[in-house]
Design an enzyme around this catalytic site. Sequence first.
Site, mmCIF file in Angstrom:
data_model
loop_
_atom_site.group_PDB
_atom_site.id
_atom_site.type_symbol
_atom_site.label_atom_id
_atom_site.label_comp_id
_atom_site.label_asym_id
_atom_site.label_seq_id
_atom_site.Cartn_x
_atom_site.Cartn_y
_atom_site.Cartn_z
ATOM 1 N N GLY A 1 1.706 5.060 1.771
ATOM 2 C CA GLY A 1 1.758 5.525 3.149
ATOM 3 C C GLY A 1 2.905 4.922 3.916
ATOM 4 O O GLY A 1 3.561 3.975 3.468
ATOM 5 N N ALA B 1 -6.131 6.795 9.836
ATOM 6 C CA ALA B 1 -5.011 6.758 8.904
ATOM 7 C C ALA B 1 -5.453 6.040 7.634
ATOM 8 O O ALA B 1 -6.293 5.139 7.679
ATOM 9 C CB ALA B 1 -3.823 6.033 9.526
ATOM 10 N N ILE B 2 -4.862 6.463 6.520
ATOM 11 C CA ILE B 2 -5.265 5.914 5.213
ATOM 12 C C ILE B 2 -4.037 5.496 4.423
ATOM 13 O O ILE B 2 -3.025 6.200 4.423
ATOM 14 C CB ILE B 2 -6.050 6.975 4.406
ATOM 15 C CG1 ILE B 2 -7.380 7.289 5.105
ATOM 16 C CG2 ILE B 2 -6.315 6.502 2.983
ATOM 17 C CD1 ILE B 2 -8.173 8.407 4.449
ATOM 18 N N GLY B 3 -4.160 4.355 3.747
ATOM 19 C CA GLY B 3 -3.115 3.934 2.812
ATOM 20 C C GLY B 3 -3.765 2.952 1.862
ATOM 21 O O GLY B 3 -4.407 2.010 2.302
ATOM 22 N N CYS C 1 2.974 7.076 10.444
ATOM 23 C CA CYS C 1 2.841 7.673 9.115
ATOM 24 C C CYS C 1 4.033 8.558 8.767
ATOM 25 O O CYS C 1 3.943 9.399 7.875
ATOM 26 C CB CYS C 1 1.530 8.473 9.003
ATOM 27 S SG CYS C 1 0.099 7.471 9.447
ATOM 28 N N HIS D 1 -1.802 -1.398 13.821
ATOM 29 C CA HIS D 1 -3.190 -1.856 13.920
ATOM 30 C C HIS D 1 -3.302 -2.690 15.176
ATOM 31 O O HIS D 1 -2.354 -3.418 15.532
ATOM 32 C CB HIS D 1 -3.571 -2.729 12.721
ATOM 33 C CG HIS D 1 -3.492 -2.038 11.403
ATOM 34 N ND1 HIS D 1 -4.217 -0.915 11.102
ATOM 35 C CD2 HIS D 1 -2.759 -2.315 10.288
ATOM 36 C CE1 HIS D 1 -3.947 -0.540 9.864
ATOM 37 N NE2 HIS D 1 -3.062 -1.365 9.350
ATOM 38 N N VAL E 1 4.643 3.949 8.015
ATOM 39 C CA VAL E 1 4.405 2.931 9.036
ATOM 40 C C VAL E 1 3.149 3.259 9.834
ATOM 41 O O VAL E 1 2.851 4.421 10.106
ATOM 42 C CB VAL E 1 5.632 2.825 9.985
ATOM 43 C CG1 VAL E 1 5.853 4.119 10.752
ATOM 44 C CG2 VAL E 1 5.462 1.683 10.958
ATOM 45 N N ARG F 1 0.839 -1.200 0.000
ATOM 46 C CA ARG F 1 0.000 0.000 0.000
ATOM 47 C C ARG F 1 0.873 1.248 0.000
ATOM 48 O O ARG F 1 2.079 1.171 0.196
ATOM 49 C CB ARG F 1 -0.896 0.033 1.254
ATOM 50 C CG ARG F 1 -0.101 0.061 2.560
ATOM 51 C CD ARG F 1 -0.959 0.516 3.749
ATOM 52 N NE ARG F 1 -0.250 0.319 5.019
ATOM 53 C CZ ARG F 1 0.684 1.148 5.481
ATOM 54 N NH1 ARG F 1 1.043 2.212 4.793
ATOM 55 N NH2 ARG F 1 1.282 0.901 6.645
#
Lengths: 285, 154
Positions: free
Chosen positions: A117, A183-185, A214, A122, A119, A115
């Site tokens: 983005g 957060a998004i990636g 990130c 989760h 680090v 992906r």
Amino acid sequence: MITNPSFVIHPPQISSRKSTPSIHFSNFNSSQAIPIAYDSKRRCDVFDMHNELVPYAKAWTWQKSIVEERKKLVDKNEDLCDSVIILQHPSVYTLGIGSSEDHLKGIKNFYRTDRGGEVTYHGPGQLVMYPILNLRYHTMDLHWYLRALEEVVIRVLSSCFTIKAARHEGLTGVWFGDQKVAAIGVRASKWITHHGVSVNVTADLTPFDRIVPCGIQDRQVGSIKELLRQPLSFEECGKLHFTDDQLVNATYESLMKEFSEVFQVQLCMKPRPYYTENNISRLTV
Amino acid sequence: MALRMWASKSATFLKISSFSRPFATVVKDLKYADSHEWAKVEGSSATVGITDHAQDHLGDVVYVELPEVGTDVTQGNSFGAVESVKATSDINSPVSGKVVEVNEELNDSPALVNSSPYEKGWIIKVQLSNNDEVKSLMDSDSYSKFCDEEDAKH
């Protein structure tokens, strides 16, 4: 303790902090996201595992198998409907294709993914949503897609929790002040997306202290639970009147509602997949 | 970059093509795939990259995932990826063959893909396994028209 017999969360109003940035609430107009080929809403299968901890590798393998299946069809100008997977992961650190391992600050156990983005972490209490959309039926623009994912989360925070979150120009994600809540990636292959967005609901945020999230120094990570607790009075001792489970469930339901609105899709609940240690297969209906 | 984002937002709101320039450049004598890669065929080898149209829509490229030299590539299939703004996109090969060289400069300067998509931003060189496949690619005029049509739809 349940405060509302209809199980709707009505938390205390978040008071503005002095450091709140100018609120760029939203100028995203979801009615622009009109599916290309259909007059009615495009169908999107939902694989709901929002109360389960799904190992990262299994979820990634599963996404890739769906994407590969659809790419073959796309080559023939066909496709299946869209999908969205929503789940939680056991504790794990992941990097994007170009992420610097420096941001891991010495951590050795992590996944190098495909992906975009940097680090991220989760873990339990964080809802992760993986939309597998064919952007040819939405808008063939990755910038649009990222803004749309942000829009979903901004609307959830507003409508469900009356938290006025915002975008920060140049820093993809959803913020409250200098705290990043989502957060998004993502990855797009022949315009079919996978990976997605993670929203900190009740997650323990201390694992983020071990990385540079990130790749952004000098910013913090926040969660919905912590944002709700902050304005509570001393007498209330930061004790919310709802459980972690209620917060997660409410966030999940709101995510589904706002996702279907922003992307103009009709959600169709599917059975959760059956997976073993060695493979993932989907139940056929 | 700020201008591009303003243009993109305004365009989305106004429902017009989000292109911030009136046209993307194409280079004559190159061949083009509908997934916006180009191929410069010289005898039995080809240099491959992504087009000006592609890099403009992507925005600032921050990372290029390159294949290993010696990897086989197949027309229409992914061989690498470019990352911009937290999104990675596959790069699909317009030709089939074996990768004989990769542009190592992109490791330190991925933005070459933006600034010089047809020259310094080349991505791989391929020893072709099937020269006939090149016939299925578009020439520069067809590709320009294809881009216009694709942008008009969105």
